[in-house]
Design a protein around this motif. Structure first.
Motif, PDB file in Angstrom:
ATOM      1  N   LEU A  91     -33.564   8.769  -7.848  1.00  0.00           N
ATOM      2  CA  LEU A  91     -34.493   7.661  -7.662  1.00  0.00           C
ATOM      3  C   LEU A  91     -35.836   7.973  -8.305  1.00  0.00           C
ATOM      4  N   GLU A  92     -36.267   9.214  -8.206  1.00  0.00           N
ATOM      5  CA  GLU A  92     -37.537   9.606  -8.803  1.00  0.00           C
ATOM      6  C   GLU A  92     -37.478   9.476 -10.324  1.00  0.00           C
ATOM      7  N   THR A  93     -36.381   9.879 -10.919  1.00  0.00           N
ATOM      8  CA  THR A  93     -36.217   9.740 -12.368  1.00  0.00           C
ATOM      9  C   THR A  93     -36.309   8.276 -12.766  1.00  0.00           C
ATOM     10  N   LEU A  94     -35.676   7.432 -12.001  1.00  0.00           N
ATOM     11  CA  LEU A  94     -35.729   5.995 -12.248  1.00  0.00           C
ATOM     12  C   LEU A  94     -37.154   5.470 -12.062  1.00  0.00           C
ATOM     13  N   ALA A  95     -37.826   5.912 -11.026  1.00  0.00           N
ATOM     14  CA  ALA A  95     -39.203   5.486 -10.772  1.00  0.00           C
ATOM     15  C   ALA A  95     -40.128   5.901 -11.913  1.00  0.00           C
ATOM     16  N   LYS A  96     -39.923   7.106 -12.427  1.00  0.00           N
ATOM     17  CA  LYS A  96     -40.743   7.572 -13.546  1.00  0.00           C
ATOM     18  C   LYS A  96     -40.569   6.674 -14.766  1.00  0.00           C
ATOM     19  N   ARG A  97     -39.342   6.283 -15.046  1.00  0.00           N
ATOM     20  CA  ARG A  97     -39.096   5.405 -16.195  1.00  0.00           C
ATOM     21  C   ARG A  97     -39.711   4.023 -15.971  1.00  0.00           C
TER      22      ARG A  97
ATOM     23  N   ALA B 154     -37.756   3.709  -6.675  1.00  0.00           N
ATOM     24  CA  ALA B 154     -38.098   2.327  -6.949  1.00  0.00           C
ATOM     25  C   ALA B 154     -37.193   1.501  -6.045  1.00  0.00           C
ATOM     26  N   LEU B 155     -37.458   1.541  -4.780  1.00  0.00           N
ATOM     27  CA  LEU B 155     -36.579   0.919  -3.799  1.00  0.00           C
ATOM     28  C   LEU B 155     -36.757  -0.588  -3.836  1.00  0.00           C
ATOM     29  N   ALA B 156     -35.881  -1.225  -4.549  1.00  0.00           N
ATOM     30  CA  ALA B 156     -35.999  -2.661  -4.711  1.00  0.00           C
ATOM     31  C   ALA B 156     -34.629  -3.294  -4.722  1.00  0.00           C
ATOM     32  N   VAL B 157     -34.621  -4.583  -4.510  1.00  0.00           N
ATOM     33  CA  VAL B 157     -33.372  -5.306  -4.577  1.00  0.00           C
ATOM     34  C   VAL B 157     -33.009  -5.460  -6.038  1.00  0.00           C
ATOM     35  N   PRO B 158     -31.859  -4.979  -6.457  1.00  0.00           N
ATOM     36  CA  PRO B 158     -31.444  -5.164  -7.836  1.00  0.00           C
ATOM     37  C   PRO B 158     -31.226  -6.642  -8.137  1.00  0.00           C
ATOM     38  N   SER B 159     -31.220  -6.982  -9.382  1.00  0.00           N
ATOM     39  CA  SER B 159     -31.001  -8.356  -9.802  1.00  0.00           C
ATOM     40  C   SER B 159     -29.734  -8.903  -9.143  1.00  0.00           C
ATOM     41  N   THR B 160     -29.856 -10.060  -8.517  1.00  0.00           N
ATOM     42  CA  THR B 160     -28.736 -10.609  -7.760  1.00  0.00           C
ATOM     43  C   THR B 160     -27.552 -10.966  -8.641  1.00  0.00           C
ATOM     44  N   ALA B 161     -27.770 -11.197  -9.930  1.00  0.00           N
ATOM     45  CA  ALA B 161     -26.680 -11.551 -10.816  1.00  0.00           C
ATOM     46  C   ALA B 161     -25.725 -10.378 -11.024  1.00  0.00           C
TER      47      ALA B 161
ATOM     48  N   SER C 210     -30.409  -1.994 -14.980  1.00  0.00           N
ATOM     49  CA  SER C 210     -28.994  -2.144 -15.309  1.00  0.00           C
ATOM     50  C   SER C 210     -28.128  -1.756 -14.111  1.00  0.00           C
ATOM     51  N   GLU C 211     -26.849  -2.056 -14.212  1.00  0.00           N
ATOM     52  CA  GLU C 211     -25.921  -1.649 -13.159  1.00  0.00           C
ATOM     53  C   GLU C 211     -25.882  -0.130 -13.033  1.00  0.00           C
ATOM     54  N   ASP C 212     -25.944   0.556 -14.157  1.00  0.00           N
ATOM     55  CA  ASP C 212     -25.962   2.024 -14.114  1.00  0.00           C
ATOM     56  C   ASP C 212     -27.198   2.528 -13.388  1.00  0.00           C
ATOM     57  N   ASP C 213     -28.354   1.927 -13.660  1.00  0.00           N
ATOM     58  CA  ASP C 213     -29.583   2.328 -12.973  1.00  0.00           C
ATOM     59  C   ASP C 213     -29.474   2.099 -11.471  1.00  0.00           C
ATOM     60  N   GLN C 214     -28.838   1.017 -11.103  1.00  0.00           N
ATOM     61  CA  GLN C 214     -28.722   0.666  -9.695  1.00  0.00           C
ATOM     62  C   GLN C 214     -27.885   1.671  -8.903  1.00  0.00           C
ATOM     63  N   LYS C 215     -27.083   2.462  -9.596  1.00  0.00           N
ATOM     64  CA  LYS C 215     -26.259   3.456  -8.914  1.00  0.00           C
ATOM     65  C   LYS C 215     -27.096   4.545  -8.256  1.00  0.00           C
TER      66      LYS C 215
ATOM     67  N   LEU D 129     -26.951  -3.334  -1.316  1.00  0.00           N
ATOM     68  CA  LEU D 129     -27.551  -2.014  -1.159  1.00  0.00           C
ATOM     69  C   LEU D 129     -27.022  -1.346   0.102  1.00  0.00           C
ATOM     70  N   PRO D 130     -26.900  -0.018   0.074  1.00  0.00           N
ATOM     71  CA  PRO D 130     -26.493   0.699   1.282  1.00  0.00           C
ATOM     72  C   PRO D 130     -27.506   0.453   2.414  1.00  0.00           C
ATOM     73  N   PRO D 131     -27.079   0.615   3.668  1.00  0.00           N
ATOM     74  CA  PRO D 131     -27.970   0.355   4.807  1.00  0.00           C
ATOM     75  C   PRO D 131     -29.301   1.104   4.738  1.00  0.00           C
ATOM     76  N   ALA D 132     -29.305   2.359   4.345  1.00  0.00           N
ATOM     77  CA  ALA D 132     -30.573   3.105   4.286  1.00  0.00           C
ATOM     78  C   ALA D 132     -31.508   2.524   3.230  1.00  0.00           C
ATOM     79  N   CYS D 133     -30.953   1.974   2.157  1.00  0.00           N
ATOM     80  CA  CYS D 133     -31.786   1.352   1.129  1.00  0.00           C
ATOM     81  C   CYS D 133     -32.338   0.017   1.625  1.00  0.00           C
ATOM     82  N   GLN D 134     -31.538  -0.703   2.383  1.00  0.00           N
ATOM     83  CA  GLN D 134     -32.040  -1.939   2.983  1.00  0.00           C
ATOM     84  C   GLN D 134     -33.183  -1.620   3.955  1.00  0.00           C
ATOM     85  N   GLU D 135     -33.014  -0.559   4.731  1.00  0.00           N
ATOM     86  CA  GLU D 135     -34.075  -0.128   5.644  1.00  0.00           C
ATOM     87  C   GLU D 135     -35.335   0.209   4.858  1.00  0.00           C
ATOM     88  N   ALA D 136     -35.170   0.917   3.764  1.00  0.00           N
ATOM     89  CA  ALA D 136     -36.322   1.297   2.947  1.00  0.00           C
ATOM     90  C   ALA D 136     -37.043   0.056   2.436  1.00  0.00           C
TER      91      ALA D 136
END
Length: 173
Positions: free
Chosen positions: A138-144, A21-28, A71-76, A33-40
């Motif tokens: 990431l796949e586990t997160l995407a499934k949820r 679920a390659l997305a920008v996490p909530s800005t608050a 959540s912050e944990d999910d964003q990890k 995001l790491p460079p590869a995630c920004q690329e994605a």
């Protein structure tokens, strides 16, 4: 294209393709995001050039809401290694995945919600086993995200066909 539209389209592509679920996490609460995630974020959609496949607006908004509520944990789960693995896989497989999505979408019956749910889930199930092991968090997160979104869509659908389609898709892959 606005950042919101880019995030929305990228998130949906990634969730539908099960790798992340390659997305920008909530800005608050988000760290950069790491460079590869920004690329994605910026390039995933281009790697899956669908022609006919369409995501209904209600599904887009529901999926995006799920992602923005991480959540912050999910964003990890958004690590350089996971996103780099996704980027490589998407580059190598994007054309085939897009063709599969388009074909299934064209051949699925009736309302757009059903065409979306059936073609998405069938393509996810076909390609998910081939996504690199490095993307599993990431796949586990995407499934949820997928499951939660499909539950909400099913609960709020006014059309019985859409309710049935989303209920059937919520089990995921």
């Amino acid at each position: 294209m606005s950042l919101s539209r880019t995030v929305q389209r990228t998130v949906l592509t990634a969730v539908l393709l099960s790798a992340s679920a390659l997305a920008v996490p909530s800005t608050a609460q988000a760290a950069p995001l790491p460079p590869a995630c920004q690329e994605a974020l910026l390039e995933t959609l281009d790697k899956f050039p669908v022609v006919d496949f369409t995501v209904p607006d209600k599904a887009k908004n529901t999926l995006l809401g799920e992602v923005l509520g991480l959540s912050e944990d999910d964003q990890k789960a958004f690590t350089e290694e996971a996103c780099a693995a996704w980027n490589t896989w998407a580059t190598d497989n994007g054309q085939a995945v897009a063709a599969d999505l388009d074909s299934r979408y064209r051949n699925a019956a009736g309302p757009v919600c059903n065409k979306f749910a059936k073609s998405s889930l069938a393509t996810i199930k076909k390609y998910a086993p081939n996504v690199p092991a490095g993307t599993r968090e990431l796949e586990t997160l995407a499934k949820r995200i997928w499951k939660n979104a499909m539950e909400k869509l099913a609960a709020n659908a006014t059309n019985a066909d859409c309710r049935t389609a989303y209920t059937g898709a919520k089990a995921g892959w």
